[in-house]
Scaffold this active site. Structure first.
Site, PDB file in Angstrom:
ATOM      1  N   LEU A   1       0.978   3.631   2.151  1.00  0.00           N
ATOM      2  CA  LEU A   1       1.553   3.798   3.486  1.00  0.00           C
ATOM      3  C   LEU A   1       2.613   2.739   3.754  1.00  0.00           C
ATOM      4  CD1 LEU A   1       1.763   4.996   6.305  1.00  0.00           C
ATOM      5  CD2 LEU A   1      -0.211   3.603   6.977  1.00  0.00           C
TER       6      LEU A   1
ATOM      7  N   SER B   1       0.845  -1.195   0.000  1.00  0.00           N
ATOM      8  CA  SER B   1       0.000   0.000   0.000  1.00  0.00           C
ATOM      9  C   SER B   1       0.880   1.244   0.000  1.00  0.00           C
ATOM     10  CB  SER B   1      -0.906   0.011   1.230  1.00  0.00           C
ATOM     11  OG  SER B   1      -0.125   0.138   2.414  1.00  0.00           O
TER      12      SER B   1
ATOM     13  N   SER C   1      -4.297   8.877  -1.491  1.00  0.00           N
ATOM     14  CA  SER C   1      -3.234   8.480  -2.402  1.00  0.00           C
ATOM     15  C   SER C   1      -2.353   9.680  -2.687  1.00  0.00           C
ATOM     16  CB  SER C   1      -3.812   7.927  -3.709  1.00  0.00           C
ATOM     17  OG  SER C   1      -4.484   8.953  -4.419  1.00  0.00           O
TER      18      SER C   1
ATOM     19  N   TYR D   1     -16.799  -1.615   7.217  1.00  0.00           N
ATOM     20  CA  TYR D   1     -15.475  -1.047   7.490  1.00  0.00           C
ATOM     21  C   TYR D   1     -15.409  -0.472   8.905  1.00  0.00           C
ATOM     22  CZ  TYR D   1     -11.382   1.993   6.994  1.00  0.00           C
ATOM     23  OH  TYR D   1     -10.171   2.618   7.178  1.00  0.00           O
TER      24      TYR D   1
ATOM     25  N   LYS E   1     -13.104  -1.663  12.221  1.00  0.00           N
ATOM     26  CA  LYS E   1     -12.184  -0.739  12.871  1.00  0.00           C
ATOM     27  C   LYS E   1     -12.526  -0.558  14.352  1.00  0.00           C
ATOM     28  CE  LYS E   1      -9.564   0.009   9.368  1.00  0.00           C
ATOM     29  NZ  LYS E   1      -8.163  -0.483   9.399  1.00  0.00           N
TER      30      LYS E   1
END
Length: 311
Positions: free
Chosen positions: A49, A47, A226, A191, A195
């Site tokens: 990150l 990714s 991004s 999602y 989390k």
């Protein structure tokens, strides 16, 4: 007096600039010493990150274990790291195929890492799968996939590596989570649920392992954009939700988050919330004034559903 002040101002600015430069250099060297020779596992290193974390920790002299789902892309990342780093001051990264949504393979991967290095000093749980849509249109199978990747996968990997950290009485586990672990937003049920679950697990774990000098850290950005992302431009009608939502969706650059992860490791911080004032305030509004928070969020849903093409 005025002339002296004018003459001293450039010197003052020069002195401040010099102090800032010295501080940045000391911080950079301190960061490197914090991870030098340490075994660092990064999940989803492919990714944006993950790549930035790999770059920072590699140049810092860490013994990297880079995990990802695509071998060719892992090799490409490997080549990019090797080509820019000083081989006399860095270690060759180890590449590992890992899909955290496939729980059956996570334990084998963890054992492979322990067999290779004998220990793990720092685990960075970075992998994350996102989905957006109305709850009734998202299948249970997709719900399970999101929960496996964002919750069950990271905690499985953590549980396999944790006994080694406890026995050595040292180690750090970093969860890169999301502000949606603090509160949920519409159309992100799966999602946000994953989390919330991950944050709850690692908050509990932090207290359990403190006596063994194992640090559990969470880094929660609003979201990670991004490198080439542009501000979202919609045609929503003017409303309080429009202001709230746009402020909420201004995410962090991967480089900034990677630097915060490095700082979290260096300072052994327990919790970091990366957010501008609006989403940061939303965390407290959700806790102190839930009815107001829910009203604002519901208003946003109504505005979106009233726009043609945004059903």
């Amino acid at each position: 007096m005025g002339v002296m002040l004018v003459l001293m101002l450039p010197l003052l600015l020069l002195g401040i600039s010099g102090l800032l430069f010295i501080y940045q250099e000391v911080s950079r060297l301190w960061s490197k010493s914090a991870v030098q020779n340490k075994v660092v596992v990064i999940t989803d290193a492919l990714s944006e990150l993950g790549k930035e974390c790999a770059r920072l920790f590699h140049t810092g002299g860490a013994r990297l274990v880079l995990c990802g789902k695509n071998w060719e892309k892992l090799e490409s990342l490997y080549d990019s790291l090797i080509s820019v780093a000083d081989p006399s001051k860095t270690f060759t990264p180890k590449l590992v195929l890992l899909d955290l949504s496939d729980i059956s393979c996570v334990q084998d991967v963890a054992k492979e890492v322990l067999d290779c290095y004998g220990c793990v000093d720092i685990l960075i749980n970075n992998a994350s799968v996102k989905v957006k849509g109305p709850a009734h249109k998202i299948s249970l199978e997709l719900d399970r996939k999101i929960m496996n990747a964002n919750y069950l996968g990271p905690i499985t990997l953590t549980k396999v590596l944790l006994p080694n950290m406890i026995s050595r009485r040292t180690g750090q586990i970093v969860l890169v989570n999301s502000i949606q672990g603090k509160f949920g937003l519409p159309f992100r049920t799966a999602y946000a649920a994953s989390k919330h679950a991950a944050l709850g697990f690692f908050d509990c774990l932090r207290a359990e392992v403190e006596e063994y000098d194992v640090v559990v850290s969470t880094v929660s950005p609003v979201f990670i954009r991004s490198h080439h992302a542009h501000p979202e431009r919609g045609n929503w009608s003017a409303s309080i939700w429009k202001f709230f939502s746009r402020k909420l969706t201004q995410g962090e650059h991967p480089v900034e988050v990677a630097e915060e992860v490095m700082s979290t490791v260096r300072r052994r911080k327990q919790e970091v919330l990366m957010a501008n004032p609006i989403p940061r305030a939303a965390v407290y509004i959700r806790a102190l004034f839930p009815e107001f928070f829910f009203a604002v969020v519901a208003c946003g849903v109504k505005d979106r559903l009233s726009v043609p093409g945004e059903g």
